[in-house]
Design an enzyme around this catalytic site. Structure first.
Site, short mmCIF file in Angstrom:
data_model
loop_
_atom_site.label_atom_id
_atom_site.label_comp_id
_atom_site.label_asym_id
_atom_site.label_seq_id
_atom_site.Cartn_x
_atom_site.Cartn_y
_atom_site.Cartn_z
N VAL A 183 0.77 -1.21 0.18
CA VAL A 183 0.02 0.11 0.09
C VAL A 183 0.91 1.09 -0.01
O VAL A 183 0.21 2.37 -0.49
CB VAL A 183 -0.96 -0.08 1.22
CG1 VAL A 183 -0.30 0.23 2.42
CG2 VAL A 183 -2.20 0.77 1.22
N TYR A 184 2.03 1.21 0.30
CA TYR A 184 2.84 2.54 0.29
C TYR A 184 2.94 3.12 -1.02
O TYR A 184 3.48 2.40 -1.97
CB TYR A 184 4.39 2.10 0.79
CG TYR A 184 4.51 1.83 2.42
CD1 TYR A 184 3.45 1.77 3.27
CD2 TYR A 184 5.74 1.07 3.00
CE1 TYR A 184 3.48 1.40 4.53
CE2 TYR A 184 5.46 0.70 4.26
CZ TYR A 184 4.57 0.94 5.23
OH TYR A 184 4.88 0.55 6.23
N SER A 185 2.51 4.11 -1.13
CA SER A 185 2.67 5.04 -2.33
C SER A 185 2.14 4.12 -3.45
O SER A 185 2.75 4.08 -4.78
CB SER A 185 4.04 5.61 -2.73
OG SER A 185 4.34 6.31 -1.54
N ASP A 186 0.89 3.64 -3.49
CA ASP A 186 0.25 2.73 -4.29
C ASP A 186 1.00 1.58 -5.01
O ASP A 186 1.05 1.66 -6.24
CB ASP A 186 -0.34 3.88 -5.33
CG ASP A 186 -1.41 3.11 -6.29
OD1 ASP A 186 -2.06 1.68 -5.80
OD2 ASP A 186 -1.77 3.53 -7.52
N GLY A 187 2.17 1.22 -4.38
CA GLY A 187 2.90 0.18 -4.87
C GLY A 187 4.30 0.52 -5.39
O GLY A 187 5.11 -0.12 -5.59
#
Length: 326
Positions: free
Chosen positions: A60-64
């Protein structure tokens, strides 16, 4: 760099884990303060050169895009068999049904997506980012066991939840002969010590390695009370962690500053040394957006706080409401 076993496993990890939430495309996901790939790479290289072999990110970090940046950098800066890559599953990755959570469908689709982004055949540690009350524990644990048996993860771990939930999951895995959690990634620092009541003793008793997130309280323990940064101005989750404890937290931060001044070192080294001294802690997860952040973290490894200093650091603390599980 120091190394130790990760919990009761045979896996050797650096005494520091580099948290990679800092690295990602700023306009993707929920963290506009992140560093893009060009600014991230020198810090990832610095970590490798310092001997850090443990890197933690999440789908989920920065949308992958954190996984993508970390995967490309590590492939260039070191060999795959020399690093321990950890990632996580739970957060929402797409709209609509089955876009988040810990169902069998979500876990099996997200491990494959993470491996593609990281550019690797397996991760060393696959963690559930939070507890999922909407999915049966048995379904989650069996799916994680199958991920391990398929060779896509070497070990599994969990993150912030109530101790009774974690104890239940450990018991269910053992009762069914499924892969057991090797680690707990929870919220532990001088501003939030509630995990000392139940979770840390549970992990110590069960041989579970503890890899605390935010050991410096999102940087609050490293700077004066009223100091502002780009991250504090846009970090809504961070603000929620400290919204109701300002008076007590300020006194702790002042105590850290006083001890640091007495030793002639930055406050970050004092705050991190306090976490490192806990016997069940395998490797605190440190963030780094500047070279000095990594330098301070490495320096903390050689720091031993006296009993008097520990008492001064801990004395201002008052009980806090339980936070960090959302």
């Amino acid at each position: 760099m120091e190394y130790r076993k990760l919990g009761s496993t045979g896996l050797d990890v650096s005494r520091l884990c580099l948290g990679c939430m800092t690295y990602g495309v700023p306009d993707r996901g929920a963290h506009p303060w992140t560093l893009d790939e060009e600014r991230s790479r020198p810090l990832l290289r610095q970590a490798v050169e310092a001997g850090i072999n443990f890197f933690d990110t999440a789908n989920v970090y920065s949308d992958g895009t954190s996984e993508e940046i970390v995967g490309r950098a590590l492939k260039e800066f070191t060999r795959r068999d020399e690093v321990v890559i950890a990632t996580k599953v739970h957060g929402r990755m797409h709209a609509g049904p089955n876009g988040a959570g810990l169902s069998r469908k979500a876990i099996l689709q997200e491990i494959d997506a993470s491996l593609r982004r990281l550019g690797t055949d397996y991760v060393d540690l696959y963690q559930i980012h939070r507890f999922d009350p909407e999915t049966p524990i048995e379904e989650t644990l069996e799916a994680l066991h199958d991920v391990v048996k398929a060779g896509k993860a070497r070990y599994i771990g969990a993150s912030s939840m109530y101790a009774w939930q974690f104890a239940t999951m450990l018991h269910v895995a053992e009762a069914n002969g499924w892969t057991r959690f090797a680690t707990m990634q929870n919220y532990v620092n001088l501003l939030y010590r509630e995990e000392e009541r139940e979770m840390l003793p549970l992990c110590e008793a069960e041989g579970v390695g503890v890899i605390p997130w935010s050991p410096l309280a999102r940087g609050r323990l490293t700077r004066p009370w009223n100091a502002e940064t780009e991250r504090t101005q846009s970090d809504a989750f961070g603000r929620s962690l400290y919204a109701h404890t300002a008076d007590a937290d300020r006194k702790v931060i002042e105590a850290v500053a006083e001890v640091a001044a007495g030793r002639g070192v930055p406050p970050a080294q004092i705050a991190l040394a306090w976490v490192l001294a806990k016997p069940m802690v395998s490797a605190p997860i440190v963030g780094a957006s500047k070279p000095g952040h990594l330098q301070d973290a490495v320096a903390a490894l050689d720091f031993v706080l006296s009993e008097d200093e520990v008492e001064r650091l801990e004395a201002p603390y008052v009980p806090h409401a339980v936070v960090g599980f959302a």
